[in-house]
Motif scaffolding. Structure first.
Motif, PDB file in Angstrom:
ATOM      1  N   ARG A 264       7.367  -5.305 -10.017  1.00 44.32           N
ATOM      2  CA  ARG A 264       7.560  -3.865  -9.797  1.00 44.32           C
ATOM      3  C   ARG A 264       6.346  -3.098 -10.299  1.00 44.32           C
ATOM      4  O   ARG A 264       5.709  -3.508 -11.264  1.00 44.32           O
ATOM      5  CB  ARG A 264       8.804  -3.368 -10.543  1.00 44.32           C
ATOM      6  N   PRO A 265       6.016  -1.967  -9.683  1.00 41.83           N
ATOM      7  CA  PRO A 265       4.867  -1.173 -10.157  1.00 41.83           C
ATOM      8  C   PRO A 265       5.134  -0.624 -11.551  1.00 41.83           C
ATOM      9  O   PRO A 265       6.276  -0.351 -11.911  1.00 41.83           O
ATOM     10  CB  PRO A 265       4.741  -0.057  -9.122  1.00 41.83           C
ATOM     11  N   ALA A 266       4.064  -0.465 -12.305  1.00 34.99           N
ATOM     12  CA  ALA A 266       4.187   0.037 -13.688  1.00 34.99           C
ATOM     13  C   ALA A 266       4.448   1.526 -13.720  1.00 34.99           C
ATOM     14  O   ALA A 266       4.194   2.271 -12.865  1.00 34.99           O
ATOM     15  CB  ALA A 266       2.922  -0.277 -14.456  1.00 34.99           C
TER      16      ALA A 266
ATOM     17  N   THR B 178       0.804  -1.223   0.000  1.00 30.98           N
ATOM     18  CA  THR B 178       0.000   0.000   0.000  1.00 30.98           C
ATOM     19  C   THR B 178       0.837   1.274   0.000  1.00 30.98           C
ATOM     20  O   THR B 178       0.295   2.364  -0.140  1.00 30.98           O
ATOM     21  CB  THR B 178      -0.946   0.015   1.213  1.00 30.98           C
ATOM     22  N   SER B 179       2.143   1.148   0.124  1.00 31.65           N
ATOM     23  CA  SER B 179       3.021   2.319   0.133  1.00 31.65           C
ATOM     24  C   SER B 179       3.172   2.880  -1.280  1.00 31.65           C
ATOM     25  O   SER B 179       3.430   2.146  -2.228  1.00 31.65           O
ATOM     26  CB  SER B 179       4.396   1.931   0.676  1.00 31.65           C
ATOM     27  N   ASP B 180       3.014   4.201  -1.415  1.00 29.78           N
ATOM     28  CA  ASP B 180       3.195   4.842  -2.724  1.00 29.78           C
ATOM     29  C   ASP B 180       4.641   4.766  -3.183  1.00 29.78           C
ATOM     30  O   ASP B 180       4.927   4.703  -4.379  1.00 29.78           O
ATOM     31  CB  ASP B 180       2.754   6.305  -2.671  1.00 29.78           C
ATOM     32  N   ALA B 181       5.566   4.765  -2.253  1.00 30.72           N
ATOM     33  CA  ALA B 181       6.989   4.727  -2.595  1.00 30.72           C
ATOM     34  C   ALA B 181       7.434   3.332  -3.041  1.00 30.72           C
ATOM     35  O   ALA B 181       8.355   3.202  -3.834  1.00 30.72           O
ATOM     36  CB  ALA B 181       7.820   5.172  -1.401  1.00 30.72           C
ATOM     37  N   CYS B 182       6.792   2.294  -2.549  1.00 25.51           N
ATOM     38  CA  CYS B 182       7.205   0.914  -2.835  1.00 25.51           C
ATOM     39  C   CYS B 182       6.304   0.302  -3.908  1.00 25.51           C
ATOM     40  O   CYS B 182       6.719   0.127  -5.037  1.00 25.51           O
ATOM     41  CB  CYS B 182       7.175   0.093  -1.550  1.00 25.51           C
ATOM     42  N   GLY B 183       5.090  -0.077  -3.534  1.00 22.09           N
ATOM     43  CA  GLY B 183       4.101  -0.593  -4.475  1.00 22.09           C
ATOM     44  C   GLY B 183       4.368  -1.966  -5.061  1.00 22.09           C
ATOM     45  O   GLY B 183       3.768  -2.332  -6.065  1.00 22.09           O
TER      46      GLY B 183
END
Length: 60
Positions: free
Chosen positions: A58-60, A34-39
């Motif tokens: 990894r987040p897109a 849920t972290s915006d920095a990690c995702g």
């Protein structure tokens, strides 16, 4: 197949220790940080969360 609520309460992202969002009912089941920095998105295989950073998407 959703994970047990009690299990989800104690699980955290191994990379940043933020809570995880259960998306195990989707076509490609995963737990998403849920972290915006990690995702990071961790796969759920046969109902078992694979909480390894090397296995995470990894987040897109």
């Amino acid at each position: 197949m959703a994970l047990e609520a009690g299990l989800l309460e104690i699980l955290a992202c191994p990379a940043c220790h933020s809570p995880l969002d259960d998306r195990s009912a989707a076509d490609s089941p995963e737990l998403v940080c849920t972290s915006d920095a990690c995702g990071l998105a961790y796969p759920v295989r046969d109902g078992i969360p694979v909480l390894l950073v090397d296995e995470a998407r990894r987040p897109a």
